[in-house]
Design a protein around this motif. Structure first.
Motif, PDB file in Angstrom:
ATOM      1  N   HIS A  45       4.377   2.374   2.723  1.00 54.04           N
ATOM      2  CA  HIS A  45       5.030   3.518   2.052  1.00 54.04           C
ATOM      3  C   HIS A  45       4.464   4.420   1.127  1.00 54.04           C
ATOM      4  O   HIS A  45       3.559   5.323   1.873  1.00 54.04           O
ATOM      5  N   VAL A  46       4.997   5.747   2.089  1.00 58.30           N
ATOM      6  CA  VAL A  46       4.626   7.372   1.534  1.00 58.30           C
ATOM      7  C   VAL A  46       5.165   7.568   0.233  1.00 58.30           C
ATOM      8  O   VAL A  46       6.351   7.921   0.030  1.00 58.30           O
ATOM      9  N   ALA A  47       4.661   8.612  -0.104  1.00 57.85           N
ATOM     10  CA  ALA A  47       5.426   9.798  -1.446  1.00 57.85           C
ATOM     11  C   ALA A  47       4.162  11.272  -1.154  1.00 57.85           C
ATOM     12  O   ALA A  47       3.247  11.463  -1.178  1.00 57.85           O
ATOM     13  N   VAL A  48       5.541  12.109  -0.348  1.00 51.66           N
ATOM     14  CA  VAL A  48       4.431  13.178  -1.212  1.00 51.66           C
ATOM     15  C   VAL A  48       4.344  14.103  -1.558  1.00 51.66           C
ATOM     16  O   VAL A  48       5.820  14.680  -2.150  1.00 51.66           O
ATOM     17  N   MET A  49       3.284  15.123  -2.281  1.00 52.55           N
ATOM     18  CA  MET A  49       3.376  15.785  -3.738  1.00 52.55           C
ATOM     19  C   MET A  49       3.859  17.574  -3.000  1.00 52.55           C
ATOM     20  O   MET A  49       2.868  17.762  -1.815  1.00 52.55           O
ATOM     21  N   ASP A  50       4.332  17.966  -3.379  1.00 51.48           N
ATOM     22  CA  ASP A  50       4.092  19.846  -3.710  1.00 51.48           C
ATOM     23  C   ASP A  50       4.085  19.891  -4.216  1.00 51.48           C
ATOM     24  O   ASP A  50       5.671  19.569  -5.658  1.00 51.48           O
ATOM     25  N   ASN A  51       2.739  20.870  -5.313  1.00 48.02           N
ATOM     26  CA  ASN A  51       3.347  22.438  -6.049  1.00 48.02           C
ATOM     27  C   ASN A  51       3.724  21.261  -7.450  1.00 48.02           C
ATOM     28  O   ASN A  51       4.562  21.193  -8.163  1.00 48.02           O
ATOM     29  N   GLY A  52       3.019  20.354  -7.393  1.00 50.36           N
ATOM     30  CA  GLY A  52       2.966  19.303  -9.242  1.00 50.36           C
ATOM     31  C   GLY A  52       4.271  18.325  -8.554  1.00 50.36           C
ATOM     32  O   GLY A  52       4.250  17.533 -10.065  1.00 50.36           O
ATOM     33  N   ARG A  53       4.706  18.179  -8.401  1.00 51.25           N
ATOM     34  CA  ARG A  53       5.959  16.892  -7.345  1.00 51.25           C
ATOM     35  C   ARG A  53       5.715  16.371  -6.284  1.00 51.25           C
ATOM     36  O   ARG A  53       5.870  17.004  -5.324  1.00 51.25           O
ATOM     37  N   VAL A  54       6.936  15.786  -6.904  1.00 51.84           N
ATOM     38  CA  VAL A  54       7.065  14.633  -5.322  1.00 51.84           C
ATOM     39  C   VAL A  54       8.226  15.376  -5.124  1.00 51.84           C
ATOM     40  O   VAL A  54       9.390  14.957  -5.298  1.00 51.84           O
ATOM     41  N   VAL A  55       8.015  15.141  -3.542  1.00 49.65           N
ATOM     42  CA  VAL A  55       8.974  15.955  -2.472  1.00 49.65           C
ATOM     43  C   VAL A  55       9.787  15.035  -1.697  1.00 49.65           C
ATOM     44  O   VAL A  55      11.055  15.582  -1.199  1.00 49.65           O
ATOM     45  N   HIS A  56       8.831  13.906  -1.232  1.00 50.76           N
ATOM     46  CA  HIS A  56       9.554  12.812  -0.564  1.00 50.76           C
ATOM     47  C   HIS A  56       8.753  11.903  -0.757  1.00 50.76           C
ATOM     48  O   HIS A  56       6.912  11.706  -1.109  1.00 50.76           O
ATOM     49  N   ALA A  57       9.746  10.564  -0.171  1.00 53.11           N
ATOM     50  CA  ALA A  57       8.941   9.077  -0.684  1.00 53.11           C
ATOM     51  C   ALA A  57      10.099   8.422   0.883  1.00 53.11           C
ATOM     52  O   ALA A  57      11.402   8.691   0.511  1.00 53.11           O
ATOM     53  N   GLY A  58       9.070   7.404   1.131  1.00 54.84           N
ATOM     54  CA  GLY A  58       9.512   6.374   2.036  1.00 54.84           C
ATOM     55  C   GLY A  58       9.083   5.941   2.487  1.00 54.84           C
ATOM     56  O   GLY A  58       7.794   5.263   2.303  1.00 54.84           O
ATOM     57  N   PHE A  98      -9.738  -2.612   3.930  1.00 53.14           N
ATOM     58  CA  PHE A  98      -8.490  -1.829   3.288  1.00 53.14           C
ATOM     59  C   PHE A  98      -7.471  -2.214   3.410  1.00 53.14           C
ATOM     60  O   PHE A  98      -6.339  -3.172   3.130  1.00 53.14           O
ATOM     61  N   ALA A  99      -7.498  -2.559   5.337  1.00 59.38           N
ATOM     62  CA  ALA A  99      -6.564  -3.526   5.377  1.00 59.38           C
ATOM     63  C   ALA A  99      -6.095  -5.329   5.677  1.00 59.38           C
ATOM     64  O   ALA A  99      -5.693  -6.299   5.463  1.00 59.38           O
ATOM     65  N   GLU A 100      -7.862  -5.628   5.183  1.00 55.67           N
ATOM     66  CA  GLU A 100      -8.187  -6.722   4.429  1.00 55.67           C
ATOM     67  C   GLU A 100      -7.758  -6.608   3.255  1.00 55.67           C
ATOM     68  O   GLU A 100      -6.549  -8.240   3.232  1.00 55.67           O
ATOM     69  N   LEU A 101      -7.382  -5.915   1.711  1.00 56.31           N
ATOM     70  CA  LEU A 101      -6.993  -6.329   0.970  1.00 56.31           C
ATOM     71  C   LEU A 101      -5.470  -6.532   0.548  1.00 56.31           C
ATOM     72  O   LEU A 101      -4.956  -6.694   0.182  1.00 56.31           O
ATOM     73  N   LYS A 102      -4.857  -5.632   1.796  1.00 53.75           N
ATOM     74  CA  LYS A 102      -4.166  -5.519   2.310  1.00 53.75           C
ATOM     75  C   LYS A 102      -2.576  -6.646   2.578  1.00 53.75           C
ATOM     76  O   LYS A 102      -2.011  -6.771   2.221  1.00 53.75           O
ATOM     77  N   ARG A 103      -3.752  -7.256   3.679  1.00 55.15           N
ATOM     78  CA  ARG A 103      -3.152  -8.786   4.313  1.00 55.15           C
ATOM     79  C   ARG A 103      -2.851  -9.900   2.500  1.00 55.15           C
ATOM     80  O   ARG A 103      -2.199 -10.912   2.696  1.00 55.15           O
ATOM     81  N   GLN A 104      -4.244  -9.481   1.278  1.00 54.72           N
ATOM     82  CA  GLN A 104      -4.191 -10.410   0.704  1.00 54.72           C
ATOM     83  C   GLN A 104      -3.280 -10.108  -0.743  1.00 54.72           C
ATOM     84  O   GLN A 104      -2.838 -10.273  -1.650  1.00 54.72           O
ATOM     85  N   VAL A 147       0.586  -1.404   0.451  1.00 53.68           N
ATOM     86  CA  VAL A 147      -0.222  -0.042   0.162  1.00 53.68           C
ATOM     87  C   VAL A 147       1.453   1.213   0.217  1.00 53.68           C
ATOM     88  O   VAL A 147       1.437   1.147   0.923  1.00 53.68           O
ATOM     89  N   THR A 148       0.817   2.134  -1.634  1.00 51.77           N
ATOM     90  CA  THR A 148       1.346   3.303  -1.500  1.00 51.77           C
ATOM     91  C   THR A 148       0.312   4.797  -1.154  1.00 51.77           C
ATOM     92  O   THR A 148      -0.196   4.235  -2.073  1.00 51.77           O
ATOM     93  N   MET A 149       0.998   5.776  -0.323  1.00 51.52           N
ATOM     94  CA  MET A 149       0.083   6.563   0.343  1.00 51.52           C
ATOM     95  C   MET A 149       0.266   7.589  -0.165  1.00 51.52           C
ATOM     96  O   MET A 149       2.049   8.022  -0.420  1.00 51.52           O
ATOM     97  N   LEU A 150      -0.370   8.623  -0.585  1.00 57.90           N
ATOM     98  CA  LEU A 150       0.126   9.987  -1.546  1.00 57.90           C
ATOM     99  C   LEU A 150      -0.377  10.884  -1.078  1.00 57.90           C
ATOM    100  O   LEU A 150      -1.472  11.034  -1.039  1.00 57.90           O
ATOM    101  N   LEU A 151       0.213  11.337  -0.031  1.00 57.32           N
ATOM    102  CA  LEU A 151       0.013  12.801   0.581  1.00 57.32           C
ATOM    103  C   LEU A 151       0.232  14.422   0.065  1.00 57.32           C
ATOM    104  O   LEU A 151       0.892  14.015  -0.241  1.00 57.32           O
TER     105      LEU A 151
END
Length: 248
Positions: free
Chosen positions: A211-224, A185-191, A32-36
């Motif tokens: 995982h997470v990716a953080v966006m600002d002004n149309g770019r990914v400024v952090h991933a981890g 969603f946790a059940e989907l994650k387990r699968q 699961v990747t979160m886009l924040l």
């Protein structure tokens, strides 16, 4: 780590507006990747570009190593869906005058009538979202906001998908309904499903994200890793202007 989805240097223009400015994003398979990011950062545009609803004007979008977006490699949205990508937009996009069952049937490409729906798949969905069973014959427009969101997610899952894109599933929902969505969603994650979720509810992001990716002004400024961001208050403040800990 195997990446099911990869965006490299993706730019997207909408009319005269330049929204995405070279997005680089990797979505590992089975996680699961979160886009924040703040409002207007380009998160929804990124999902819509992946889905082919808006065409990337530069860069590339690759699914399982194959190009699906970018100049010279742009596929129409129906073709992207055929490759196993499902999209739940922020507005849910359900058909209010149709019943719950009819909404699900429309999304099941292999079924022409209700009797053709996979009964095991339906039972699995009813386990995730019991309200859908209860309101099976109800017009979808009469469902509550939380029930409509559950229907929107279930519609994306009525057949097995390679990748699920979900735009702000918890927006405007009561805390109890958000907890139900987290459990589903946790059940989907387990699968070992592959999910890319845009989310503003940081409790939900921390509970689900690998995982997470953080966006600002149309770019990914952090991933981890999501866990690392959740543990780093200073980084939260710098990237998002708030603390995840304030949303427990």
């Amino acid at each position: 780590m195997s990446h099911l989805l990869e965006l490299s240097g993706v730019h997207t223009h909408i009319g005269a507006y330049h929204i995405l400015h070279g997005v680089d994003l990797q979505v590992p398979e089975g996680e699961v990747t979160m886009l924040l990011g703040r409002n207007g950062a380009g998160k929804s545009t990124t999902l819509r570009t992946i889905m082919g609803l808006w065409a990337a004007s530069a860069g590339s979008v690759r699914l399982a190593g194959c190009p699906i977006g970018g100049p010279g490699g742009h596929l129409p949205t129906p073709d992207i869906a055929q490759r196993g990508v499902a999209y739940v937009p922020e507005g849910m996009g359900i058909f209010g005058e149709l019943t719950v069952s009819e909404n699900l049937l429309l999304a099941a490409r292999s079924a022409r009538r209700e009797a053709d729906l996979d009964p095991a798949r339906l039972e699995w969905l009813f386990g995730l979202f019991p309200a859908l069973h209860k309101f099976w014959r109800y017009p979808a427009g009469k469902l509550s906001g939380g029930q409509k969101q559950m229907l929107a997610v279930a519609r994306a899952l009525i057949e097995p998908r390679a990748l699920l894109l979900v735009d702000e599933p918890s927006k405007g929902l009561a805390p109890a309904i958000v907890q139900n969505l987290i459990a589903a969603f946790a059940e989907l994650k387990r699968q070992r499903a592959t999910l890319l979720l845009v989310e503003q509810n940081f409790m939900m992001a921390r509970a689900l994200g690998d995982h997470v990716a953080v966006m600002d002004n149309g770019r990914v400024v952090h991933a981890g890793s999501m866990a690392a961001l959740a543990d780093d208050v200073a980084l939260q403040q710098r990237l998002l202007g708030l603390s995840l800990g304030a949303h427990q």
